[in-house]
Design an enzyme around this catalytic site. Sequence first.
Site, PDB file in Angstrom:
ATOM      1  N   GLY A  71       0.839  -1.192   0.000  1.00  0.00           N
ATOM      2  CA  GLY A  71       0.000   0.000   0.000  1.00  0.00           C
ATOM      3  C   GLY A  71       0.873   1.241   0.000  1.00  0.00           C
ATOM      4  O   GLY A  71       1.923   1.252  -0.611  1.00  0.00           O
TER       5      GLY A  71
ATOM      6  N   ASP B 217       3.474  -9.340 -12.391  1.00  0.00           N
ATOM      7  CA  ASP B 217       2.820  -8.099 -11.981  1.00  0.00           C
ATOM      8  C   ASP B 217       3.776  -6.941 -12.231  1.00  0.00           C
ATOM      9  O   ASP B 217       4.929  -6.978 -11.811  1.00  0.00           O
ATOM     10  CB  ASP B 217       2.453  -8.179 -10.483  1.00  0.00           C
ATOM     11  CG  ASP B 217       1.916  -6.865  -9.972  1.00  0.00           C
ATOM     12  OD1 ASP B 217       2.299  -6.470  -8.856  1.00  0.00           O
ATOM     13  OD2 ASP B 217       1.117  -6.239 -10.686  1.00  0.00           O
TER      14      ASP B 217
END
Lengths: 223, 273
Positions: B86, B205
């Site tokens: 995050g 990713d």
Amino acid sequence: MTKQQANWSPYDNNGGTCVAIAGTDYCVIAADTRMSSGYNILTRDYSKIIQLVDTSVLASSGFQADVRALQKVLAAKHLQYQYQHNKQMSCPAMAQLLSNTLYYKRFFPYYAFNVLGGLDREGKGCVFTYDAVGSYERVGYSSQGSGSTLITPFLDNQLKSPGPLLLPARDAVTPLSESEAIDLVKTCFASATERDIYTGDKLEILILNASGTRVEYMELRKD
Amino acid sequence: MIREAMEMPPKGGFSFDLCKRNDMLVKKGLKEPSFLKTGTTIVGLIFKDGVILGADTRATEGPIVADKNCEKIHYMAPNIYCCGAGTAADTEAVTDMVSSQLKLHRYHTGRESRVVTALSLLKSHLFSYQGYVSAALVLGGVDVTGPHLHTIYPHGSTDTLPFATMGSGSLAAMAVFESKYREGLTRDEGVKLVSEAICSGIFNDLGSGSNVDICVITQGEKEYLRNHMLPNPRTYISEKGYSFSKKTEVLRTKITPLREMVEVIEGGDAMEE
């Protein structure tokens, strides 16, 4: 009353970077082969480069569906030109054609960031750089795509094209040799790959000179 | 009205005072500062003797890699570590804060910290900030009650799991875990599986990349394997190298003398106001 916004976009950005460098008797056009969407990789092996004429090579990053459509339109227009004029298009002519084709769709643009490289009628290297709606300029070198902000300052430093830095604008092919230019391009991409998430996997380099066209590949970081 | 607001003590939790001002500035055309997100792959799994945590090392700012080798496995206690995904500032701040609270608690109780203590402290903090503290964590450790592994979401909910993944690469890593995880893995098997899961995130990713960090925690012992794998070396370094001139290049010089001679007049008139 806030303006109504569209909840669907016809465009997507498949990422990638393109570079072209013009020399006294050669032209180097390079692009990475990664095609992505958001945070995903769609394929590691997609060519963004197309050779439209012996002396004209187009490299485009952006939305690959629009890029593919643009390539087909240019190829078709070139075929018509050959029928009508009984000769191949020169690189500057192709440059103008590309500009007109892009501006034709001024109000629903091709989401394509193009770099056209090749040899002019005298055999000197030429590079043309475009925006999405067809504004173009002949330059000594150019970079477009997601890694362009990383590569262009480095090329400005190494190639010192007088173009944007000095007036009046002059013809700006680099004095570097062909192998030095290829080395420079490989360094550019290895560096851009380190810092741009959309650039990587493999590098495809096309070298145009008097003896024809040659292709070279180089592995890039795959993360 | 203003004096009343100043006298009231702050209640804690997120203060929304500046949100109206921020909205007005954005409408006027101000670009909000972007956050450094870790766009990450973090994983944890429980094996025979304890817990293994893993993380990639790429920190991104939008499409640009800000840090190629950052540390995402944070220290909480000698027997507890926490991976964070995050907003980087949020994961750092919240893990540092709870780590300090745990240390004070250890002094107070005279005992080794428990994983559920860290869990409660983290989840209550994140809940009180209603998800605005954008920290998604994988908390793992071994205490007197055994090995524990938890995931904590930005809004404050938690899960207790035998294997867990978080971050933008979590799906890529979870695909590996769901295929190959089984109970009672040995240490080497566990490290190999965690490395595979992180590599899956690194290569599939775009928000994750660079190297693999591993932390193995067992009863009374921990091993922090920083850069356990480096599967992404730079692919090309020019042999001849590049030179950059040290000075800024002078393109043109022009000197304009301002005055030939300056006369100083003594006792002149005072300036008019």
